[in-house]
Design a protein around this motif. Sequence first.
Motif, short mmCIF file in Angstrom:
data_model
loop_
_atom_site.label_atom_id
_atom_site.label_comp_id
_atom_site.label_asym_id
_atom_site.label_seq_id
_atom_site.Cartn_x
_atom_site.Cartn_y
_atom_site.Cartn_z
N ASN A 35 25.97 105.49 -113.71
CA ASN A 35 27.07 105.43 -114.67
C ASN A 35 27.40 104.01 -115.14
O ASN A 35 28.56 103.68 -115.37
N GLY A 36 26.38 103.16 -115.23
CA GLY A 36 26.60 101.80 -115.74
C GLY A 36 27.30 100.86 -114.76
O GLY A 36 27.65 99.75 -115.13
N LYS A 37 27.49 101.28 -113.53
CA LYS A 37 28.15 100.42 -112.54
C LYS A 37 27.13 99.52 -111.87
O LYS A 37 25.93 99.67 -112.03
N SER A 38 27.64 98.59 -111.08
CA SER A 38 26.81 97.72 -110.24
C SER A 38 27.04 98.11 -108.79
O SER A 38 28.07 98.70 -108.45
N ILE A 39 26.09 97.79 -107.94
CA ILE A 39 26.27 97.95 -106.50
C ILE A 39 26.15 96.57 -105.88
O ILE A 39 25.25 95.80 -106.23
N ALA A 40 27.06 96.26 -104.97
CA ALA A 40 26.99 95.00 -104.24
C ALA A 40 27.02 95.30 -102.75
O ALA A 40 27.83 96.10 -102.28
N LYS A 73 28.73 98.56 -98.61
CA LYS A 73 28.21 98.80 -99.96
C LYS A 73 29.40 99.09 -100.86
O LYS A 73 30.24 99.93 -100.53
N VAL A 74 29.47 98.41 -101.99
CA VAL A 74 30.61 98.56 -102.90
C VAL A 74 30.10 98.82 -104.31
O VAL A 74 29.25 98.08 -104.81
N GLU A 75 30.63 99.87 -104.95
CA GLU A 75 30.36 100.10 -106.37
C GLU A 75 31.35 99.28 -107.18
O GLU A 75 32.55 99.29 -106.88
N ILE A 76 30.85 98.59 -108.18
CA ILE A 76 31.69 97.66 -108.95
C ILE A 76 31.48 97.90 -110.44
O ILE A 76 30.34 98.02 -110.90
N ASP A 77 32.58 97.95 -111.18
CA ASP A 77 32.48 98.01 -112.64
C ASP A 77 31.92 96.69 -113.15
O ASP A 77 32.25 95.62 -112.62
N PRO A 78 31.07 96.73 -114.18
CA PRO A 78 30.51 95.49 -114.71
C PRO A 78 31.57 94.56 -115.28
O PRO A 78 32.67 94.99 -115.62
N GLY A 79 31.22 93.29 -115.33
CA GLY A 79 32.13 92.27 -115.84
C GLY A 79 32.49 91.28 -114.76
O GLY A 79 32.01 91.37 -113.63
N THR A 80 33.33 90.33 -115.10
CA THR A 80 33.76 89.32 -114.14
C THR A 80 34.84 89.92 -113.25
O THR A 80 35.86 90.39 -113.74
N ASN A 105 24.23 98.41 -113.91
CA ASN A 105 22.99 98.96 -113.36
C ASN A 105 22.17 97.94 -112.57
O ASN A 105 20.95 98.00 -112.56
N LYS A 106 22.83 97.03 -111.89
CA LYS A 106 22.14 96.01 -111.11
C LYS A 106 22.67 96.03 -109.67
O LYS A 106 23.82 96.36 -109.43
N VAL A 107 21.79 95.68 -108.71
CA VAL A 107 22.16 95.63 -107.30
C VAL A 107 22.24 94.17 -106.87
O VAL A 107 21.35 93.37 -107.19
N TYR A 108 23.31 93.82 -106.17
CA TYR A 108 23.54 92.45 -105.70
C TYR A 108 23.63 92.44 -104.18
O TYR A 108 24.09 93.40 -103.56
N TYR A 109 23.23 91.32 -103.59
CA TYR A 109 23.28 91.14 -102.14
C TYR A 109 23.95 89.80 -101.83
O TYR A 109 23.49 88.76 -102.30
#
Length: 158
Positions: A35-40, A73-80, A105-109
């Motif tokens: 759904n256009g979110k990011s995962i961190a 693991k955290v789902e995050i809305d895109p943006g700052t 749609n990007k995964v961050y560590y």
Amino acid sequence: MRILAIIIAFMIQGCASTDTQSKGAAFQMHEQPSNGKSIAYFFQPDMAGVNACLLVGVDDIHKGCIGYPGFVKVEIDPGTRKISFTPNALIKIANLSYEYNFEPNKVYYFEYQHFTSKAASEKAVESHYNMILGYHLGWVSLEEQEALSKLKNLKAWK
């Protein structure tokens, strides 16, 4: 008297918490964001004398807790977004926060690391100097391969 002051400081920061290390599920390879979110993924190694979880906030909303050692693991809305970390202690004092721009749609560590010199801490997204421990601590953004090799031995908070 100095020892008593150090013990009180640890209690305030959550280091003397009655919580224990992460007991949840072991890390599994991540799924792709939806759904256009990011995962961190935020994770940290074992730190001597620390056994409380670290609350993770996104834009001042609690999203999870990292154990020592452990990950969340955290789902995050895109943006700052403002990312904050607060020890799970009786007195909640945020100990480090930073702003980060998350792409959809990007995964961050992000790994919490300690550095032996100020120069080494410059690779961190954000760091601070811990006077009691005598070194810099900070959050470092890792590439996927390096992060996955470290995450494979960690558990989520239960």
